[in-house]
Design a protein around this motif. Sequence first.
Motif, mmCIF file in Angstrom:
data_model
loop_
_atom_site.group_PDB
_atom_site.id
_atom_site.type_symbol
_atom_site.label_atom_id
_atom_site.label_comp_id
_atom_site.label_asym_id
_atom_site.label_seq_id
_atom_site.Cartn_x
_atom_site.Cartn_y
_atom_site.Cartn_z
ATOM 1 N N VAL A 145 0.845 -1.192 0.000
ATOM 2 C CA VAL A 145 0.000 0.000 0.000
ATOM 3 C C VAL A 145 0.878 1.237 0.000
ATOM 4 C CG1 VAL A 145 -0.105 0.026 2.530
ATOM 5 C CG2 VAL A 145 -1.914 1.149 1.225
ATOM 6 N N MET A 146 0.392 2.319 -0.612
ATOM 7 C CA MET A 146 1.077 3.600 -0.523
ATOM 8 C C MET A 146 0.072 4.650 -0.080
ATOM 9 S SD MET A 146 1.721 4.872 -4.460
ATOM 10 C CE MET A 146 0.374 5.174 -5.609
ATOM 11 N N PHE A 147 0.598 5.694 0.596
ATOM 12 C CA PHE A 147 -0.303 6.708 1.133
ATOM 13 C C PHE A 147 0.477 7.942 1.544
ATOM 14 C CE2 PHE A 147 0.971 3.800 4.493
ATOM 15 C CZ PHE A 147 1.352 4.623 5.535
ATOM 16 N N ASN A 148 -0.255 9.035 1.693
ATOM 17 C CA ASN A 148 0.289 10.255 2.275
ATOM 18 C C ASN A 148 0.134 10.161 3.787
ATOM 19 O OD1 ASN A 148 1.383 12.304 0.472
ATOM 20 N ND2 ASN A 148 -0.628 12.352 -0.498
ATOM 21 N N ASP A 149 1.251 10.023 4.491
ATOM 22 C CA ASP A 149 1.229 10.063 5.951
ATOM 23 C C ASP A 149 1.279 11.545 6.331
ATOM 24 O OD1 ASP A 149 1.511 9.794 8.644
ATOM 25 O OD2 ASP A 149 3.245 8.459 8.587
ATOM 26 N N THR A 150 0.135 12.187 6.224
ATOM 27 C CA THR A 150 0.057 13.644 6.307
ATOM 28 C C THR A 150 0.568 14.182 7.640
ATOM 29 O OG1 THR A 150 -1.863 13.531 4.833
ATOM 30 C CG2 THR A 150 -1.473 15.615 5.954
ATOM 31 N N ALA A 151 0.248 13.499 8.717
ATOM 32 C CA ALA A 151 0.661 13.981 10.034
ATOM 33 C C ALA A 151 2.174 13.966 10.197
ATOM 34 C CB ALA A 151 0.006 13.138 11.121
ATOM 35 N N SER A 152 2.852 13.096 9.437
ATOM 36 C CA SER A 152 4.305 12.975 9.542
ATOM 37 C C SER A 152 5.037 13.655 8.390
ATOM 38 C CB SER A 152 4.707 11.489 9.593
ATOM 39 O OG SER A 152 4.160 10.861 10.734
ATOM 40 N N ASN A 153 4.292 14.365 7.534
ATOM 41 C CA ASN A 153 4.904 15.060 6.387
ATOM 42 C C ASN A 153 5.720 14.102 5.517
ATOM 43 O OD1 ASN A 153 3.776 17.295 7.536
ATOM 44 N ND2 ASN A 153 5.690 18.348 7.971
ATOM 45 N N ALA A 154 5.120 12.956 5.187
ATOM 46 C CA ALA A 154 5.851 11.949 4.418
ATOM 47 C C ALA A 154 4.919 11.196 3.481
ATOM 48 C CB ALA A 154 6.545 10.967 5.355
ATOM 49 N N VAL A 155 5.504 10.690 2.394
ATOM 50 C CA VAL A 155 4.833 9.751 1.500
ATOM 51 C C VAL A 155 5.427 8.377 1.800
ATOM 52 C CG1 VAL A 155 4.430 9.076 -0.892
ATOM 53 C CG2 VAL A 155 4.509 11.503 -0.282
ATOM 54 N N ARG A 156 4.567 7.387 2.019
ATOM 55 C CA ARG A 156 5.073 6.071 2.407
ATOM 56 C C ARG A 156 4.561 4.970 1.483
ATOM 57 N NH1 ARG A 156 7.437 6.641 7.364
ATOM 58 N NH2 ARG A 156 6.649 8.335 8.671
ATOM 59 N N ARG A 157 5.424 3.981 1.275
ATOM 60 C CA ARG A 157 5.016 2.733 0.640
ATOM 61 C C ARG A 157 5.407 1.602 1.577
ATOM 62 N NH1 ARG A 157 7.595 -0.305 -4.581
ATOM 63 N NH2 ARG A 157 9.359 -0.320 -3.140
ATOM 64 N N GLY A 181 5.205 -2.627 2.110
ATOM 65 C CA GLY A 181 4.948 -3.918 1.503
ATOM 66 C C GLY A 181 4.333 -4.899 2.483
ATOM 67 N N ARG A 182 3.798 -5.991 1.959
ATOM 68 C CA ARG A 182 3.218 -7.017 2.817
ATOM 69 C C ARG A 182 4.261 -7.661 3.728
ATOM 70 N NH1 ARG A 182 -1.880 -8.874 1.828
ATOM 71 N NH2 ARG A 182 -2.928 -8.102 -0.064
ATOM 72 N N ASP A 183 5.522 -7.622 3.278
ATOM 73 C CA ASP A 183 6.581 -8.216 4.083
ATOM 74 C C ASP A 183 7.122 -7.268 5.144
ATOM 75 O OD1 ASP A 183 7.835 -6.410 2.472
ATOM 76 O OD2 ASP A 183 9.255 -7.821 1.577
ATOM 77 N N GLY A 184 6.504 -6.091 5.246
ATOM 78 C CA GLY A 184 6.914 -5.134 6.268
ATOM 79 C C GLY A 184 7.958 -4.134 5.817
ATOM 80 N N THR A 185 8.504 -4.313 4.616
ATOM 81 C CA THR A 185 9.470 -3.334 4.097
ATOM 82 C C THR A 185 8.771 -2.007 3.861
ATOM 83 O OG1 THR A 185 9.062 -4.071 1.821
ATOM 84 C CG2 THR A 185 10.892 -5.099 3.020
ATOM 85 N N GLU A 186 9.521 -0.919 4.041
ATOM 86 C CA GLU A 186 8.908 0.400 3.958
ATOM 87 C C GLU A 186 9.844 1.400 3.301
ATOM 88 O OE1 GLU A 186 7.465 3.948 7.020
ATOM 89 O OE2 GLU A 186 7.412 1.857 7.675
ATOM 90 N N GLN A 187 9.261 2.272 2.495
ATOM 91 C CA GLN A 187 9.954 3.433 1.947
ATOM 92 C C GLN A 187 9.241 4.680 2.425
ATOM 93 O OE1 GLN A 187 9.969 2.381 -2.386
ATOM 94 N NE2 GLN A 187 12.021 3.236 -2.334
ATOM 95 N N ALA A 188 9.991 5.704 2.737
ATOM 96 C CA ALA A 188 9.406 6.973 3.168
ATOM 97 C C ALA A 188 10.131 8.116 2.484
ATOM 98 C CB ALA A 188 9.481 7.120 4.676
#
Length: 242
Positions: free
Chosen positions: A141-153, A155-162
């Motif tokens: 999933v990807m989304f705007n983490d608005t409260a943290s001023n970040a765009v995040r992706r 993965g189902r395996d728990g990997t994350e990009q910010a």
Amino acid sequence: IAARDELFCYDRKFRIPSSVRNHDLKHAHEISRMERKILVTATGFDSLLCFDLDENDFTWAVQLQRSPEGWMAARFDPQTEYGPDPANNFHINMVHAGPQGIFLSGLNAGALLHLGSDMQIHEVCNLPTGTHNAQPYGDGVMFNDTASNAVRRVGRDGTEQAFRIVTYDETELEFAGVDDSRTARQGFGRGLCAVGDRFVAAGSSPSTVTLYDLDSGQTVASVNLTMDIRNAIHGLEVWPYE
């Protein structure tokens, strides 16, 4: 294009040949096309409405509700006057339709939700409070983490990009501080769409569109339209459309 309580139809030269309203369409936010149907979030009713392009009318709708047993989709007919009472408990403001089905989320929903053909709601994953534009992407999933001023992706395996949202020197902002509620602030992430299989375009305040490279983890480019903090990107879509 959705505008509060109305859908505007634009031609390819951006003229408006027609528009349509509905009494159950209050505070419309985002829209998504599913074949010949347009899905519209009615935030003022915590609802999702379906507009049929062939029938030129709204044909079905559901209001999202939550009980101790879980999420429910209460179906109603938008062509009658017997719709739901106004409600803004979850601030339903995102819809994404694709091969995997219909996905919904809201500022206070705390989750990405899936609406099946049986009109049953299932929770896909948890989301931070204040999230915008949550949608399935790849195996996650990807989304705007608005409260943290970040765009995040994620993965189902728990990997994350910010990716950090672009901000500016406070002295460059126009009309900063005019909103006592401080809703109008820079770095407010709103608007998000995939550009092919590698890039993501994200919006933010003041009116900025930024392109991120998911493969390299880098910010590719950023364009600012105005430094007026009162003007904000709200939704994004790739043009020209198919």
